[in-house]
Design a protein around this motif. Structure first.
Motif, PDB file in Angstrom:
ATOM      1  N   ASN A  34       0.834  -1.189   0.000  1.00 13.24           N
ATOM      2  CA  ASN A  34       0.000   0.000   0.000  1.00 13.24           C
ATOM      3  C   ASN A  34       0.874   1.246   0.000  1.00 13.24           C
ATOM      4  O   ASN A  34       2.033   1.211   0.374  1.00 13.24           O
ATOM      5  CB  ASN A  34      -0.920  -0.001   1.218  1.00 13.24           C
ATOM      6  CG  ASN A  34      -1.990  -1.069   1.127  1.00 13.24           C
ATOM      7  OD1 ASN A  34      -2.336  -1.514   0.048  1.00 13.24           O
ATOM      8  ND2 ASN A  34      -2.503  -1.469   2.277  1.00 13.24           N
ATOM      9  N   VAL A  35       0.286   2.357  -0.389  1.00 11.53           N
ATOM     10  CA  VAL A  35       1.036   3.602  -0.495  1.00 11.53           C
ATOM     11  C   VAL A  35       1.379   4.119   0.896  1.00 11.53           C
ATOM     12  O   VAL A  35       0.539   4.161   1.788  1.00 11.53           O
ATOM     13  CB  VAL A  35       0.207   4.649  -1.259  1.00 11.53           C
ATOM     14  CG1 VAL A  35       0.974   5.952  -1.368  1.00 11.53           C
ATOM     15  CG2 VAL A  35      -0.164   4.117  -2.641  1.00 11.53           C
ATOM     16  N   ASP A  90      -3.986   7.181  -4.761  1.00 14.84           N
ATOM     17  CA  ASP A  90      -3.010   6.143  -5.077  1.00 14.84           C
ATOM     18  C   ASP A  90      -2.275   6.537  -6.366  1.00 14.84           C
ATOM     19  O   ASP A  90      -2.913   6.745  -7.402  1.00 14.84           O
ATOM     20  CB  ASP A  90      -3.732   4.803  -5.268  1.00 14.84           C
ATOM     21  CG  ASP A  90      -2.773   3.619  -5.321  1.00 14.84           C
ATOM     22  OD1 ASP A  90      -1.717   3.734  -5.985  1.00 14.84           O
ATOM     23  OD2 ASP A  90      -3.081   2.576  -4.721  1.00 14.84           O
ATOM     24  N   TYR A  96      -8.963   5.855  -4.744  1.00 22.85           N
ATOM     25  CA  TYR A  96      -8.421   4.500  -4.621  1.00 22.85           C
ATOM     26  C   TYR A  96      -9.299   3.543  -5.408  1.00 22.85           C
ATOM     27  O   TYR A  96     -10.504   3.766  -5.561  1.00 22.85           O
ATOM     28  CB  TYR A  96      -8.358   4.068  -3.150  1.00 22.85           C
ATOM     29  CG  TYR A  96      -7.233   4.722  -2.394  1.00 22.85           C
ATOM     30  CD1 TYR A  96      -6.049   4.050  -2.142  1.00 22.85           C
ATOM     31  CD2 TYR A  96      -7.351   6.039  -1.936  1.00 22.85           C
ATOM     32  CE1 TYR A  96      -5.007   4.656  -1.460  1.00 22.85           C
ATOM     33  CE2 TYR A  96      -6.317   6.654  -1.261  1.00 22.85           C
ATOM     34  CZ  TYR A  96      -5.148   5.962  -1.023  1.00 22.85           C
ATOM     35  OH  TYR A  96      -4.117   6.561  -0.354  1.00 22.85           O
TER      36      TYR A  96
END
Length: 347
Positions: free
Chosen positions: A222-223, A266, A319
């Protein structure tokens, strides 16, 4: 998600966000701590005041006894000639006699004053005690109010967390169902929102178990929003440039990353959509519109990237979720979702 690459940002239906409630819990907890400190301070003052009252009351009997003795002595002298005769005989001269009389008067007066002073101080301390008790009652009420507000904020936070968990679980279930549906037609073509055709792709890790898939691809984390903007842009700009190499969008990795940072989305989402909708800008129905996003043209890729990123943030949550896919490409949401996810996994 089963394939572990898509960060989910659940929709919030309640009036306050989780950050709002976290801040409210912290604030009310501080207020409760302040109220508790105030109650403790007042209680200490009451205890000290009560102790002082007890000390003064303990002194009163002796003071009253001394005053009573001096009054009795003076009374005998004033009422009986024997006492005066003895006082005269014991005095060397008349001046000694007068000095003795004045001394006895002074002692009596002093003892009386002492009693009055102790009584006045006791009265004052009793009044102070009443005032402190009143303040304590008010402080107790304030403390209870702070506790009630804190309990309410904690309950609201827990309710929102539960709602978000349920929404996330529902989105995960929808996404996994979409991936399973897409897997049955993997390799087939479908029509994108832009009107172009794309091939149904499914992330490789989607076919493995959930526990294994979360760590199956080192590029699928994940970011991380904890870094500064320069580090964020340097990391994701390089990855996006590698992904876009050889396409009309080549070299714009840092632009995608900077726009993603500015709008909080994202950084993989917009580049991946461009791949599905226009083969990374190769087939655009409108100038510089690589995303099949409405009937819009732009004068440059940089302007287009920022506009599309802003749109993803404001209109789609920023997202990739299955509900976002249903909104972006309603006719073929499952195929579109799985294909965008597959391209995100490549970045």
């Amino acid at each position: 998600m089963a394939f572990g690459i898509v960060a989910v940002r659940p929709a919030v239906a309640l009036g306050e966000t989780l950050d709002d409630l976290e801040a409210k819990v912290e604030q009310t907890n501080d207020e409760l701590t302040t109220a508790n400190d105030k109650v403790a301070q007042l209680q200490q003052q009451i205890d000290d005041n009560q102790q002082r009252i007890a000390e003064i009351e303990a002194q009163l009997p002796d003071a009253r006894a001394a005053a009573a003795q001096s009054i009795r002595t003076q009374y005998k002298m004033q009422q009986g000639s024997q006492g005066l005769v003895e006082l005269v005989l014991s005095s060397e001269n008349f001046f000694d006699f007068l000095a003795t009389i004045q001394f006895l008067d002074s002692v009596t007066s002093y003892n009386s004053d002492q009693i009055q002073s102790l009584v006045d101080l006791t009265t004052e301390l009793s009044s102070t005690q009443e005032d402190l008790n009143s303040q304590l009652a008010q402080a107790e009420t304030e403390r209870q109010n702070a506790q009630d507000v804190l309990d309410s904020a904690v309950a609201a936070r827990e309710a929102l967390q539960q709602q978000m968990a349920e929404e996330q679980a529902a989105q995960q279930a929808e996404a996994e169902a979409a991936l399973q549906e897409a897997a049955q037609s993997e390799g087939e073509t479908f029509q994108t929102e832009s009107g172009n055709t794309a091939t149904v792709e499914v992330p490789e890790s989607s076919t493995s178990s959930s526990s294994d898939s979360r760590s199956s691809n080192s590029s699928s984390e994940n970011v991380n929003w904890q870094s500064d903007k320069d580090s964020f842009v340097a990391q994701w700009g390089a990855r996006i440039d590698a992904y876009l190499a050889g396409s009309p969008l080549a070299g714009y990795g840092s632009t995608f990353a900077a726009a993603a940072w500015d709008y909080g989305i994202d950084p993989r989402l917009s580049p991946a959509i461009s791949a599905v909708e226009s083969s990374k800008g190769l087939y655009c129905a409108y100038s510089h519109n690589a995303w099949g996003w409405g009937s819009v043209s732009w004068s440059s890729w940089e302007t287009a990237i920022y506009a599309h990123t802003a749109g993803l943030a404001s209109g789609y949550g920023g997202y990739l979720t299955y509900s976002m896919a249903q909104k972006y490409c309603p006719p073929n949401a499952a195929a579109w979702y799985s294909s965008v996810a597959a391209n995100m996994a490549m970045i």
